[in-house]
Design an enzyme around this catalytic site. Sequence first.
Site, short mmCIF file in Angstrom:
data_model
loop_
_atom_site.label_atom_id
_atom_site.label_comp_id
_atom_site.label_asym_id
_atom_site.label_seq_id
_atom_site.Cartn_x
_atom_site.Cartn_y
_atom_site.Cartn_z
N LYS A 66 0.86 -1.19 0.00
CA LYS A 66 0.00 0.00 0.00
C LYS A 66 0.89 1.23 0.00
CE LYS A 66 -4.32 -1.63 0.58
NZ LYS A 66 -5.47 -1.24 -0.28
N LYS A 68 -14.51 -6.48 -7.14
CA LYS A 68 -14.75 -6.93 -5.76
C LYS A 68 -16.25 -7.18 -5.61
CE LYS A 68 -11.00 -4.17 -3.75
NZ LYS A 68 -10.68 -2.93 -3.03
MG MG Z 1 -7.37 -1.12 -4.05
#
Ligand code: MG
Length: 345
Positions: free
Chosen positions: A164, A262
């Site tokens: 990240k 997702k």
């Molecule tokens: Mg993402």
Amino acid sequence: MKWIEKKMGLFTLRYSPYTLELKHVFTVASFSRKTSPVILVQLEMDGVVGLGEASMPPYLGESQETVIAFIEKIDLSSFSSPFQTEDIISYIDSIDQNNTAAKAAIDIALHDLMGKLLDMPLYKLWGYNPHHIPPTSFTIGIDTEEIIIQKVKEATNFKILKVKLGLHTDKMIVETIRKVTNKPLCADVNQGWKDPKEALEMAHYLSEKGVEFLEQPMPKEQIDDLAWLTQNSPIPIIADEGCQRLDDIAQLKGVYSGINIKLMKCTGLWEARKMIQLAQGLDMKIMLGCMTETSCAISAAAQIAPQVDWVDLDGALLIKNDPYIGMQVKEGLCYLPDAPGIGLQ
Ligand code: MG
């Protein structure tokens, strides 16, 4: 676990609010957290129970309250079979706008119910080869040098790590990881960069550091900047925040190299399968991601994982109190249970 029950004709729908406890505080470009709220769902017909789940990271606008309010509006009494899938899914989608996680919970439970009634895992029913699932990445959040090294060591079995980025510590994070491992990486910026020239410089830097692709480097509104970056970047640029549902994909051709699907963004397996077909037709890359979820939603997503280019299904590995056993990750590879529906025990 306390279940609240709703009887509707042949179907019984139950739901239970549940709080996931994370193993580590999780930090990305925009927030930090230690727990995550979900709603677990059961859809029963003829004594057979399908399991579903809505996971609601706070920044996406859904909460346990909104999911319960949505579920309370559902009335399946006019349907006589879960195999009226297209009609049921369209009805659920028409109840209200947004509420994509709430819709996904019903979609997952419905698919699990169908698989159980047919006594077959969904991936088999759809003819997908489970050996085609790419290795799943394991996510390293934004953290101190010490914690990052610890997390990389914990992830020793994984074949690809997802890092990240998006704060001012990006290069430190990548250099730190490279001190301990040469594994392939992918990077998720969560819209953290604003300047396209700097983003391109970072894309070159990351490419040299063995980063295979870059997820949502800039805010989704910066369409022209993203398209320019995609054209010039040495590595693929993938839409996450910038792509929610089927209707978004066609206009993203040329803006990104691919999309991150997702279940919680796209209302579930029914629509996710359409998104895969459309993205493949447009020659776009497909990543399959997740929220922080139990093995329920993760095992549902895993059913379609043989169809995608990259898999990021580590959501259940990040929690301490998973109530289910389903898809297993061993040595960084996903193993689908040979059990009906989404395959939960
Ligand atoms: Mg993402």
